[in-house]
Design a protein around this motif. Sequence first.
Motif, PDB file in Angstrom:
ATOM      1  N   ASP A   1       1.103   5.017   0.779  1.00 33.93           N
ATOM      2  CA  ASP A   1       0.265   6.098   1.589  1.00 33.93           C
ATOM      3  C   ASP A   1       0.265   7.615   0.616  1.00 33.93           C
ATOM      4  O   ASP A   1       1.374   8.141   0.777  1.00 33.93           O
TER       5      ASP A   1
ATOM      6  N   TYR B   1       0.967  -1.164  -0.032  1.00 32.17           N
ATOM      7  CA  TYR B   1      -0.078   0.061   0.067  1.00 32.17           C
ATOM      8  C   TYR B   1       0.801   1.394  -0.024  1.00 32.17           C
ATOM      9  O   TYR B   1       1.558   1.384   0.929  1.00 32.17           O
TER      10      TYR B   1
ATOM     11  N   SER C   1       6.765   3.536   2.181  1.00 37.78           N
ATOM     12  CA  SER C   1       5.150   3.679   1.672  1.00 37.78           C
ATOM     13  C   SER C   1       4.853   5.169   1.887  1.00 37.78           C
ATOM     14  O   SER C   1       4.027   5.429   1.329  1.00 37.78           O
TER      15      SER C   1
ATOM     16  N   LEU D   1      -1.066  -8.370   3.045  1.00 44.34           N
ATOM     17  CA  LEU D   1      -0.103  -7.146   2.924  1.00 44.34           C
ATOM     18  C   LEU D   1       1.190  -7.153   3.305  1.00 44.34           C
ATOM     19  O   LEU D   1       1.722  -7.648   4.272  1.00 44.34           O
TER      20      LEU D   1
ATOM     21  N   ARG E   1      -5.447  -0.376   5.660  1.00 47.60           N
ATOM     22  CA  ARG E   1      -5.041  -1.402   6.157  1.00 47.60           C
ATOM     23  C   ARG E   1      -6.027  -2.084   6.771  1.00 47.60           C
ATOM     24  O   ARG E   1      -6.138  -3.558   6.614  1.00 47.60           O
TER      25      ARG E   1
ATOM     26  N   LEU F   1      -1.693  -0.802  -4.219  1.00 47.53           N
ATOM     27  CA  LEU F   1      -2.887  -0.162  -4.067  1.00 47.53           C
ATOM     28  C   LEU F   1      -2.749   1.436  -3.433  1.00 47.53           C
ATOM     29  O   LEU F   1      -1.516   1.584  -2.450  1.00 47.53           O
ATOM     30  N   ALA F   2      -3.712   2.284  -3.479  1.00 46.57           N
ATOM     31  CA  ALA F   2      -3.682   3.347  -2.836  1.00 46.57           C
ATOM     32  C   ALA F   2      -4.937   4.065  -3.017  1.00 46.57           C
ATOM     33  O   ALA F   2      -5.850   3.472  -3.851  1.00 46.57           O
TER      34      ALA F   2
ATOM     35  N   VAL G   1      -7.725   1.472  -4.151  1.00 47.47           N
ATOM     36  CA  VAL G   1      -7.988   0.317  -2.999  1.00 47.47           C
ATOM     37  C   VAL G   1      -9.502   0.026  -2.922  1.00 47.47           C
ATOM     38  O   VAL G   1      -9.781  -0.877  -2.629  1.00 47.47           O
TER      39      VAL G   1
ATOM     40  N   LEU H   1      -8.110  -3.948   4.253  1.00 50.82           N
ATOM     41  CA  LEU H   1      -7.409  -4.826   3.371  1.00 50.82           C
ATOM     42  C   LEU H   1      -7.349  -6.253   4.259  1.00 50.82           C
ATOM     43  O   LEU H   1      -7.337  -7.191   3.670  1.00 50.82           O
TER      44      LEU H   1
END
Lengths: 256, 463
Positions: free
Chosen positions: A141, A139, A173, A167, A156, A211-212, A237, A159
């Motif tokens: 950020d 992920y 990140s 993850l 998170r 993902l973001a 996401v 997810l």
Amino acid sequence: MSEQAPHVGFFVTCLVDLMRPSVGFAAIRLMEDAGCRVSVPDDQTCCGQPAYNTGDRADAVAIAKRVIERFEGFDYTVLPSGSCAGMICKHYPELFADDPDWQDRADALAAKTHELTSFLVDILWVREVPGDFRGKVTYHDSCSGLRELGVKAQPRALLEGVDGLELVEAEKSETCCGFGGSFCVKYPDISGAMVGDKADDIIATGADMVLAGDMGCLLNIAGRLSEKGAKTQVRHVAEVLAGFGDSAAIGRGGKD
Amino acid sequence: MEPTSHKFTQNARRAIGDDRLQAALANFTTTFPKKRLDVISRLPEFDDLRDEGVAIKKHVHANLDFYLERFEARVIEQGGTVHWCRDAQEARETIFGLCRAAGAKTVTKSKSMIGEEIAINEHLEAGGIEAVETDLGEYIIQIRGESPSHILVPAIHLTGEDIADTFKEKHTQLPADRDLGEPDAILREARAVLREKFLAADVGLSGANMLIAETGSVVVVTNEGNADLVMNLPKTHIVLASIEKVMPTLEDAATILRLLARSATGQDITAYTTFATGPARRGETDGPQDFHVVLLDNGRTEMLAGEFKDMLRCIRCGACLNHCPVYASVGGHAYGWVYSGPMGKVLTPNILGAHKAADLPNASTFCGKCEEICPMRIPLPRMMRHWRERQFVSGKGAAAKGKSGLKLWAWLAKRPPLYRLAASAAAGFLRILGRGKGRIGRLPVAEGRTFQALYRENGSKEQ
């Protein structure tokens, strides 16, 4: 759906509207699953951030007034972007520092405006999501979401509820990807160096997917990953959370 | 050093292509943030200290005249002299005059960014006075004829190999075949060369991290101890400081010191923290006979009165440089002058003039990392935005580039039906372009229809 269902005004954001409609549909599904009534005003445009960050305060104010008028009637305003949500939550109130009437309205809208994943987790207490994905995910950020709105744990937490998803954290990140709106156009060399580092950091995790929560970052990252020939998929996401993971990943439509 | 801030874009491009520089930067920009995080995690009250530091600075800046005059009175009571200088030129002339009066041939210097700001070394040298930097990093860049690439670690753009090469080229009095492969050997050589200068100097010129109004003291922090030799060995000590450095009390200074080293180098405290108060007293064997403080404005008063006031809280810790992804990509020289990184983007246009540093406030993604870690909580992105607003209004500078395009977009954004039409057209266009080849093909590929169009057509259940 009950009368008490929270009424959400969904602010699609320019880049989702233009580049990635599936993110909008995914966001609506997640909010409706959580019991919201979602409306999408058809006369919405942009939050005004490009004007604000370029120094065009007058247009930023004019656009902000339109957004306030259009969205202040909802219980909540939700955006699938930390950057655009940050504009409304943190910067609209600053825009009207000399205008008490509009200041109050800007403050009121800011107080009920949320980035999508923090809305789901902090306001709606969502923990279960329909999505599933077999594989490793990392992920990124996005800066505004992270630093202006404190979006870090929320995506998170969601997810964790996705079946099969593992993850893995990237070392950097929280480091900017180098997009920065017009920054990437005005300073392509620096932006390129930054997203190069970002792509290497993502590749080093060995994740199948990154993902973001912001399309700007995702498009930027997808571009560089594909230039590097990396197989890492890039998605918003919301798409994975909502189970919309079957369509082509960002930057892959028609290119594979 | 002639500023090249107006060539930021070209400077940055060159820096990105410089492999040696990139290697030096990669090492540094990961170690400093880690050290800071480690040391802060051991100090639970760090954030409270930041609030305290901000409050002290705000109070001082609201009463700056009072504290400066109080400081001056205390310096005079101790037997020192204070010189008020409006700009760089006045400060240069004042310092040169003081050196002349002291009959100086050699001046030793401890690291001072204000010294860099007014280019004092060049001025002294032009007048026939040798100025020697004694901070190792500053010494290295001085003999290379470079400007600092970082306010704290001025030679951070160089590798050990670069420095060894420079020493061999410049220290011709030493055997050419000596081994400088180890950092210790470089350090020993610098120490030996500088020791002679320390002993020969007639004037010591130092900066100041703080000025204390209640005692008339100046505070200087270093990790090398060089400033103590600069301040104590020569007969004359000149302190060069900008006016916003004044602090009310020693206790206030202690608060700032607790923030400074932790933010800067990730140390609890620097190896040396020196409080110097006036010349040597009667009967004291150490210390200068003459003690002068040169107080420099150079644009600070104007900043105090306007929207860049918060920038005056800066304590020059360098944390914003250490954490900035743009700085990490291009290094300090790209910024073209003394101050680099986020603080430089705000400060340089204030001191050099907006038109000479037009790119600096624009070359930021507004990622916000600098504001997050700034011990003085300076809203650096907001300050950069102020510069962009001025550029946009005046039509000059990088923010005004593409103004007509932005205006067209803003015009559309205020007219939703037209905006939707334009967005639909753009979505289709980007789909075609994104599938193209070459440069155009690097554009992200759109899906061809806007969300709004699909939503209106199919309702909310559409994927």
